[in-house]
Design a protein around this motif. Structure first.
Motif, PDB file in Angstrom:
ATOM      1  N   LEU A 154       0.833  -1.110   0.025  1.00  0.00           N
ATOM      2  CA  LEU A 154      -0.132   0.108   0.002  1.00  0.00           C
ATOM      3  C   LEU A 154       0.854   1.386  -0.127  1.00  0.00           C
ATOM      4  O   LEU A 154       0.385   2.391  -0.342  1.00  0.00           O
ATOM      5  CB  LEU A 154      -0.914  -0.174   1.243  1.00  0.00           C
ATOM      6  N   ASP A 157       1.133   3.114  -2.848  1.00  0.00           N
ATOM      7  CA  ASP A 157      -0.238   3.931  -3.289  1.00  0.00           C
ATOM      8  C   ASP A 157      -0.444   3.102  -4.978  1.00  0.00           C
ATOM      9  O   ASP A 157      -0.717   3.796  -6.001  1.00  0.00           O
ATOM     10  CB  ASP A 157      -0.087   5.526  -3.552  1.00  0.00           C
ATOM     11  N   GLN A 159      -2.562   1.147  -7.943  1.00  0.00           N
ATOM     12  CA  GLN A 159      -3.931   1.224  -8.286  1.00  0.00           C
ATOM     13  C   GLN A 159      -4.454   0.027  -8.354  1.00  0.00           C
ATOM     14  O   GLN A 159      -5.833  -0.226  -8.726  1.00  0.00           O
ATOM     15  CB  GLN A 159      -4.060   1.594  -9.910  1.00  0.00           C
ATOM     16  N   LEU A 185      -9.601  -3.950   2.904  1.00  0.00           N
ATOM     17  CA  LEU A 185      -9.154  -3.004   1.534  1.00  0.00           C
ATOM     18  C   LEU A 185     -10.309  -3.031   0.709  1.00  0.00           C
ATOM     19  O   LEU A 185     -10.427  -1.948  -0.112  1.00  0.00           O
ATOM     20  CB  LEU A 185      -7.873  -3.798   1.120  1.00  0.00           C
ATOM     21  N   MET A 190     -10.433  -0.765  -2.903  1.00  0.00           N
ATOM     22  CA  MET A 190      -9.100  -1.276  -3.587  1.00  0.00           C
ATOM     23  C   MET A 190      -9.366  -1.999  -4.688  1.00  0.00           C
ATOM     24  O   MET A 190     -10.136  -2.998  -4.475  1.00  0.00           O
ATOM     25  CB  MET A 190      -8.141  -1.854  -2.420  1.00  0.00           C
TER      26      MET A 190
END
Ligand code: ADP
Ligand code: ADP
Length: 230
Positions: A154, A157, A159, A185, A190
């Motif tokens: 994580l 960051d 995608q 998540l 996510m």
């Protein structure tokens, strides 16, 4: 468009074995896709092509509309967009938990060390492990190490995060704590592609379930349909 679009991917290993025979998959933003199938069916190979850990010989893969090619700069960019969590955690044993999280942001993304440390602590809190920040991976349980590995992915960051049998190396009592973090998540939106044999996770968290067999995607369906008795 989709975050991931893999079309008719063919892969031969150097020994001549064909592990992927025209496998295709599209993943939309915020989607959780679970990939199931027998051992040796190509699940791990397929998701490893998505962040260029494995090459492929035919077909195409686009990440957020950009083609994955052999260009090295391209691969660096893809690895920032696409995180990966492995069965065996793959933490650096000689670095503390916190250092495991800040290494890539500082070295690769050139983030300020203090800022990277603050962000790392936030993520360790999110996976319930902030008290272990100064310990070494070997001092943690398998479940704790895997939660560190998730927090580390994580930090960039990404995608999209790929999970390759994230609970298969864990003692049964630790499986749930990792699946709960993954479920959290997913609830936060996510985008995730998860290779797992955990049927309950697939039923409760996946938007779509994919079945692979012998290097091909043979079924894609929402979980209610996928697990319905014929
Ligand atoms: P799964 O994740 O579904 O268990 P894998 O993607 O790990 O399947 O493997 C698919 C097939 O490719 C298996 O038959 C495996 O033995 C073979 N394979 C994996 N890695 C290699 C390699 N480096 N060289 C040759 N064959 C490989
Ligand atoms: P996984 O946990 O993905 O199933 P495996 O145990 O199948 O992993 O494979 C472990 C390592 O061995 C991987 O790096 C894989 O590429 C390699 N490997 C697997 N099968 C073969 C094979 N038939 N020939 C050569 N290497 C292989």
């Amino acid at each position: 468009g989709p975050i991931l679009r893999a079309e008719a991917v063919h892969k031969w290993y150097p020994n001549g074995f064909q592990a992927l025979k025209g496998a295709s998959l599209s993943v939309e933003r915020g989607e959780v896709v679970v990939i199931m199938g027998p051992s040796g069916s190509g699940k791990s190979t397929f998701i490893r092509t998505f962040n260029a850990l494995e090459d492929f010989q035919q077909g195409s893969i686009h990440i957020d509309g950009r083609p994955l090619s052999a260009d090295l700069r391209d691969i660096d960019a893809i690895r920032r967009e696409v995180g990966m969590v492995f069965q065996q955690f793959n933490l650096f044993p000689h670095l503390t938990v916190l250092e495991n999280l800040t290494l890539a942001p500082v070295l690769v993304r050139r983030r300020n060390r203090a800022e990277a440390g603050r962000r790392a602590l936030q993520l360790l809190e999110r996976v319930g492990i902030a008290e272990q920040a100064d310990k070494f991976p070997g001092q943690l349980s398998g479940g704790q190490q895997q939660r560190v590995a998730i927090a580390r992915s994580l930090c960039m960051d990404p995608q999209l995060i790929l999970f390759d049998e994230p609970t298969s190396a864990l003692d049964p009592e630790m499986v749930r704590e990792v699946l709960e973090v993954m479920q959290g998540l997913a609830a936060d939106g996510m985008t995730m592609v998860v290779v797992t044999h955990e049927v309950r996770f697939a039923q409760q968290v996946a938007h779509r379930v994919v079945l692979m067999d012998a290097g091909e995607v043979v079924e894609v369906a929402p979980p209610q349909q996928f697990f319905a008795n014929p």
